[in-house]
Design a protein around this motif. Sequence first.
Motif, PDB file in Angstrom:
ATOM      1  N   LEU A  56       0.832  -1.212   0.000  1.00  0.00           N
ATOM      2  CA  LEU A  56       0.000   0.000   0.000  1.00  0.00           C
ATOM      3  C   LEU A  56       0.863   1.257   0.000  1.00  0.00           C
ATOM      4  CD1 LEU A  56      -2.803  -1.054   2.518  1.00  0.00           C
ATOM      5  CD2 LEU A  56      -3.017  -0.812   0.039  1.00  0.00           C
ATOM      6  N   LEU A  57       1.931   1.235   0.784  1.00  0.00           N
ATOM      7  CA  LEU A  57       2.860   2.361   0.786  1.00  0.00           C
ATOM      8  C   LEU A  57       3.554   2.486  -0.564  1.00  0.00           C
ATOM      9  CD1 LEU A  57       4.339   4.623   2.305  1.00  0.00           C
ATOM     10  CD2 LEU A  57       5.983   2.897   3.099  1.00  0.00           C
ATOM     11  N   GLY A  58       3.920   1.341  -1.137  1.00  0.00           N
ATOM     12  CA  GLY A  58       4.560   1.351  -2.446  1.00  0.00           C
ATOM     13  C   GLY A  58       3.653   1.911  -3.523  1.00  0.00           C
ATOM     14  N   ARG A  59       2.360   1.604  -3.452  1.00  0.00           N
ATOM     15  CA  ARG A  59       1.416   2.153  -4.422  1.00  0.00           C
ATOM     16  C   ARG A  59       1.343   3.673  -4.319  1.00  0.00           C
ATOM     17  NH1 ARG A  59      -5.007   0.830  -4.375  1.00  0.00           N
ATOM     18  NH2 ARG A  59      -4.783   1.810  -2.321  1.00  0.00           N
ATOM     19  N   ALA A  60       1.314   4.166  -3.072  1.00  0.00           N
ATOM     20  CA  ALA A  60       1.270   5.615  -2.874  1.00  0.00           C
ATOM     21  C   ALA A  60       2.544   6.282  -3.380  1.00  0.00           C
ATOM     22  CB  ALA A  60       1.055   5.923  -1.393  1.00  0.00           C
ATOM     23  N   MET A  61       3.690   5.668  -3.111  1.00  0.00           N
ATOM     24  CA  MET A  61       4.963   6.231  -3.577  1.00  0.00           C
ATOM     25  C   MET A  61       5.061   6.166  -5.093  1.00  0.00           C
ATOM     26  SD  MET A  61       7.549   4.676  -0.674  1.00  0.00           S
ATOM     27  CE  MET A  61       8.979   5.430  -1.430  1.00  0.00           C
ATOM     28  N   LEU A  62       4.524   5.105  -5.673  1.00  0.00           N
ATOM     29  CA  LEU A  62       4.540   4.959  -7.129  1.00  0.00           C
ATOM     30  C   LEU A  62       3.815   6.132  -7.782  1.00  0.00           C
ATOM     31  CD1 LEU A  62       5.492   2.676  -9.173  1.00  0.00           C
ATOM     32  CD2 LEU A  62       3.089   2.008  -9.249  1.00  0.00           C
ATOM     33  N   GLN A  63       2.681   6.492  -7.211  1.00  0.00           N
ATOM     34  CA  GLN A  63       1.899   7.591  -7.755  1.00  0.00           C
ATOM     35  C   GLN A  63       2.573   8.934  -7.499  1.00  0.00           C
ATOM     36  OE1 GLN A  63      -1.805   6.886  -5.744  1.00  0.00           O
ATOM     37  NE2 GLN A  63      -2.449   5.256  -7.129  1.00  0.00           N
ATOM     38  N   SER A  64       3.130   9.123  -6.300  1.00  0.00           N
ATOM     39  CA  SER A  64       3.752  10.405  -5.970  1.00  0.00           C
ATOM     40  C   SER A  64       5.034  10.627  -6.761  1.00  0.00           C
ATOM     41  CB  SER A  64       4.037  10.492  -4.471  1.00  0.00           C
ATOM     42  OG  SER A  64       4.986   9.511  -4.076  1.00  0.00           O
ATOM     43  N   TRP A  65       5.749   9.573  -7.082  1.00  0.00           N
ATOM     44  CA  TRP A  65       6.988   9.696  -7.843  1.00  0.00           C
ATOM     45  C   TRP A  65       6.751   9.752  -9.351  1.00  0.00           C
ATOM     46  CZ3 TRP A  65      11.003   5.883  -5.254  1.00  0.00           C
ATOM     47  CH2 TRP A  65      11.261   6.330  -3.951  1.00  0.00           C
ATOM     48  N   GLY A  66       5.521   9.486  -9.768  1.00  0.00           N
ATOM     49  CA  GLY A  66       5.207   9.517 -11.188  1.00  0.00           C
ATOM     50  C   GLY A  66       5.738   8.322 -11.959  1.00  0.00           C
TER      51      GLY A  66
END
Length: 207
Positions: A56-66
């Motif tokens: 879940l954290l990785g999904r959020a970081m994936l989106q924030s990092w583009g």
Amino acid sequence: MIGPAEIFTILFVMLGPMKVLGPFAQRTRGIDDAAMRRIAWWTFVVATVGIVTGSLLGRAMLQSWGVSVSALRLTGGVVFFLVALRQLLEQYEPAHAVPPETLPASPIRAAVHFVFPMVLTPYGIAAVIALLASSLEAERTVMILELVLLVMVLDLLAMLLARRILVGLTVVILQVFGAVLAVLQVALSVELILGGLRSLGVIAGES
């Protein structure tokens, strides 16, 4: 959009009990049954919490990092290919008896030795993040997490029953199945790489 059966198959191959059974039995050899069960349960708890929160954290970081899901899919496929190919080639190398490292006395600390990268493989984590990042509905996200939990439960059962499973003819059957699985893992990793390349538009074809 792949269905539950396909998602379970991917999770089973990348995070499932076939990767846990042998190493866990070997590393806990000489430990009494009660201590082995405590290590298995703690491994299950730490791995389950880790894969759910981490993905879940990785999904959020994936989106924030583009970072695109296609890029993550390609990255996971490359890592999976390298690991799967090494496992396949190891079957043709002479066996080297390496004494297992002594586990810590604390069940929790011992469990950490099994969680990464034996239970939570890097490519398995990447697969879960990619699946969650591709999910646009809450129901599908819950379904993915339920399948992840199911695979973690299968890992727990494999650890708890490892000493009963790895006896007699069962060992030979699992070795044959492991050899077949090793080939299929290489094929699946290639498919993931090709899918990632198609999604990025590098090669032609449907993603």
